[in-house]
Design an enzyme around this catalytic site. Structure first.
Site, mmCIF file in Angstrom:
data_model
loop_
_atom_site.group_PDB
_atom_site.id
_atom_site.type_symbol
_atom_site.label_atom_id
_atom_site.label_comp_id
_atom_site.label_asym_id
_atom_site.label_seq_id
_atom_site.Cartn_x
_atom_site.Cartn_y
_atom_site.Cartn_z
ATOM 1 N N MET A 1 5.921 18.524 -2.654
ATOM 2 C CA MET A 1 7.084 19.291 -3.341
ATOM 3 C C MET A 1 8.228 18.460 -3.325
ATOM 4 S SD MET A 1 6.026 22.221 -4.299
ATOM 5 C CE MET A 1 7.525 22.972 -4.458
ATOM 6 N N ARG A 2 8.250 17.171 -2.917
ATOM 7 C CA ARG A 2 9.588 16.334 -2.859
ATOM 8 C C ARG A 2 10.032 15.951 -4.221
ATOM 9 N NH1 ARG A 2 7.868 12.512 0.773
ATOM 10 N NH2 ARG A 2 9.233 13.351 2.355
ATOM 11 N N ALA A 3 9.093 15.863 -5.206
ATOM 12 C CA ALA A 3 9.630 15.505 -6.610
ATOM 13 C C ALA A 3 10.436 16.658 -7.323
ATOM 14 C CB ALA A 3 8.091 15.232 -7.428
ATOM 15 N N ASP B 1 7.101 7.451 -2.828
ATOM 16 C CA ASP B 1 7.648 8.762 -2.856
ATOM 17 C C ASP B 1 8.658 9.035 -1.964
ATOM 18 O OD1 ASP B 1 7.023 11.685 -3.620
ATOM 19 O OD2 ASP B 1 6.805 12.004 -1.643
#
Length: 703
Positions: A280-282, A199
């Site tokens: 929320m990184r995506a 991720d």
């Protein structure tokens, strides 16, 4: 360390054949390093490293403060730079550095080393920069990132996320800026990265060698021409390199003016929600990627095509739910989501800019005429004579992109064309039951293998259990033991001030105990006695559960199966549990039970692995009902093979698969010959009420 300014010219980026997604992902990071780097997954020999190294020659030169070891920018030097504060002085221009992190690098080589002796005796922060400092404002390339020690990957990704590196030794700390373009390459057959590490990479791409003969011919011709005359080959492609370098600079300049509208942002959020990605990184990575795509295409508005391309690059590796899932994205679902949450404005309509030329671009798209959707694509093949137009003349490509094929590196192996041993009545492979959480099976004693989560071991990380004189370079300082060793000598050393007079002989390093990863070798009975559908399905479910446990505990795994007249090494020792699960799924059953052959094959595999890595201790897991029916004197030969393994100290567990109201207890007898432990399938479950708390350690003590 490898830099971009060595004597032999790099292979030109524009001469790389095919691999559109890889080249686009690298270029987007060159335009906007905030995208977060690229993870390149693919089979060996696909020019992953060549493409990454070629990128460094395209990056603009950087201005640095003269004499600064940390590459501070003259107009905005790092206020916390260990070489600072910087005064107005000489400014140096240098090419963008390309720094390679070797798999066997130490923590000090990565983050830098602090001279503890001088820190204690003089109060001086004597710091030797590491690779993170060398890579500041450049490219950090990690080949075979999946083989890098986990704690090094954690340090690396933390620095990439924070833009700074922190080095701490017993209360003495040094901080320096570390902003770089992170690129990692890996072969999935050699093992996967943990999901939380996956991720942290902004984008991921899958690469595979082309199966088109003409394209393969082009690859070979160009490589031979480069090897014969690197300088001449680079000169032939200089015009294309200059044009691409200019386009990167133009896109960087345009990037701050690109607008991410509410409609595009809504599509990004909806796409991430639809594919159930964690955190929320995506969303953030997709937003940055879509913005970079627009800048690369020469636009100031983010279009739906940019969002789509960003999803294809940023989401596949974030959708994995367990290590047996192959990364990927359902493009039909993606298109449906984008259409559902599209808007009349900002999603591309009749006002979209027209592409250049009849083929949608100055270089006619990819090798088969198509290019990636969304923001532009990297220059395609066509040779030096087909020079692209200057950057300001290029417009975004709007051709439809063919759906990518499933990467071959993730494909499951074909089933055997003929049954082993030719046993009559062989049954086709059956599916496994759902995996479950298993009890931990330990190797007895105290090892010194690679960091992991299975057996007790002396490791670089873990709880401190004592102190010792350094064996080579000083590791983790044991402060109390060092002070205790130096204290009796302070008067004889003439101590007069407040500082402690410390000499190298006083230094003590901490002895730490943690856990190691082991080699878990599965020996699975696939004979006719195991062939009942429900029984074999349960056995496969148990082995699959143990494979998942091995993945979580950072083990290497191997798989041997025996049936008919012999044994087969279905999976040589590897870190790829995905490959192990694929081999297990295709496993048919039938024939006699050559138990001795399976054990002897295990003995040979372990002998070879001890020569390769003596510090990685093995754990043998035999999955069988204990019957031995194959070959002459099968029971006697099986007992001899078991004693051979026991005589070499191999830790063993026998998973008893015997079922029915009448049990012969043959698996228990095998475990005694192996000097191991026997557990039933029910006892293997960590949440089973009737399970016994057993480990190899406990069984050996009882014996």
């Amino acid at each position: 360390m490898t830099t971009a300014h060595n004597t032999t010219p790099q292979y030109p980026f524009t001469a790389v054949v095919g691999m559109d997604d890889l080249r686009l992902a690298l270029l987007l990071n060159a335009v906007s390093p905030a995208v977060g780097g690229v993870l390149v997954r693919g089979e060996k020999g696909t020019a992953k490293s060549t493409a990454v190294r070629a990128l460094s020659a395209l990056m603009p030169a950087v201005d640095v403060v003269g004499g600064c070891r940390f590459a501070c920018a003259p107009d905005a030097p790092d206020p916390g730079c260990p070489d600072g504060p910087h005064e107005t002085g000489a400014v140096e221009e240098r090419p963008t550095r390309m720094v390679e992190l070797p798999v066997g690098a130490s923590e000090d080589r990565l983050v830098g080393a602090l001279d503890i002796e001088r820190a204690l005796s003089e109060g001086v922060k004597a710091f030797e920069p590491g690779l993170l400092a060398d890579a500041h404002r450049g490219i950090l390339y990690v080949d075979e990132v999946n083989l890098l020690h986990d704690h090094l990957v954690d340090l690396l990704l933390d620095a990439a996320a924070m833009g700074a590196s922190y080095v701490e030794r017993e209360g003495v700390s040094v901080r320096h800026a570390a902003r770089f373009l992170l690129v990692g390459t890996m072969n999935p057959e050699e093992g996967e990265l943990r999901p939380q590490l996956l991720d942290r990479f902004g984008l991921t791409v899958e690469v595979a060698a082309s199966r088109e003969p003409d394209e393969r011919v082009t690859v070979v011709r160009r490589r031979l021409a480069y090897d014969a005359d690197p300088a001449g080959f680079a000169a032939d492609w200089a015009a294309e390199e200059d044009a691409l370098r200019g386009r990167i600079a133009a896109a960087r300049e345009l990037l701050p003016r690109v607008t991410l509208g509410d409609a595009a942002l809504r599509q990004i959020a909806a796409t991430c929600a639809a594919f159930e990605v964690d955190g929320m990184r995506a969303d953030i990575v997709m937003a940055r990627t879509a913005t970079a795509l627009a800048a690369w295409a020469g636009r100031t508005d983010v279009l739906e095509e940019d969002v789509r391309q960003a999803a294809l690059l940023a989401l596949p590796h974030r959708r994995r739910r367990n290590p047996f899932d192959a990364p990927g994205l359902d493009e039909d679902k993606l298109d449906q989501t984008l259409e559902e949450f599209g808007a009349d404005e900002g999603t591309g309509g009749d006002d979209d800019p027209e592409p250049d030329g009849p083929d949608g671009g100055p270089d006619g798209g990819g090798p088969d005429g198509g290019g990636p959707e969304g923001g532009g694509q990297p220059p395609q093949d066509g040779g030096p004579e087909e020079a692209p137009l200057p950057p300001e003349a290029e417009l975004p490509h709007q051709q439809e992109r063919e759906a990518p094929q499933t990467p071959q590196a993730s494909e499951k192996p074909e089933p055997e064309s003929a049954p082993q041993g030719g046993a009559a009545g062989e049954k086709a492979a059956v599916g496994a039951t759902e995996p479950f959480r298993t009890r931990r099976l330990d190797v007895p004693g105290l090892g010194e293998g690679a960091d992991g989560r299975r057996s007790r071991a002396r490791t670089a990380h873990g709880r401190t259990t004592g102190a010792r004189r350094p064996q080579g370079a000083l590791g983790k300082l044991h402060l109390a033991a060092t002070v205790q060793a130096a204290a009796p000598h302070q008067r004889s050393r003439g101590r007069s001030g407040r500082g402690l007079v410390v000499r190298r002989d006083d230094l003590r390093e901490a002895v730490r105990e943690g856990r190691e990863g082991n080699l878990v070798l599965f020996v699975v009975d696939a004979s006719g006695s195991m062939a009942a559908r429900k029984r074999m399905s349960a056995v496969k479910g148990a082995v699959l559960s143990l494979l998942l446990d091995a993945y979580q505990r950072r083990d290497k795994i191997g798989l041997i199966t025996f049936r008919g007249t012999g044994a087969e090494l279905a999976l040589p020792p590897t870190s790829s549990v995905e490959a192990g699960a694929a081999r297990l799924e295709q496993l048919p059953t039938g024939g006699r039970t050559p138990l001795s052959e399976g054990l002897l094959r295990a003995h040979e595999v372990l002998r070879v692995e001890r020569m390769r890595d003596a510090s990685r201790r093995p754990l043998l897991v035999v999955v069988t009902d204990g019957r031995a029916t194959g070959g002459p004197e099968p029971v006697v030969r099986a007992a001899r093979a078991a004693r051979l393994l026991a005589g070499e100290g191999t830790a063993s567990v026998v998973v008893d698969c015997e079922a029915g109201p009448v049990r012969l207890g043959l698996a228990g007898e095998l475990a005694r010959e192996l000097q191991g432990t026997a557990i039933t399938l029910d006892e293997l479950r960590a949440d089973s009420v009737s399970a016994l708390v057993r480990t190899v350690q406990g069984n050996r003590k009882a014996a």
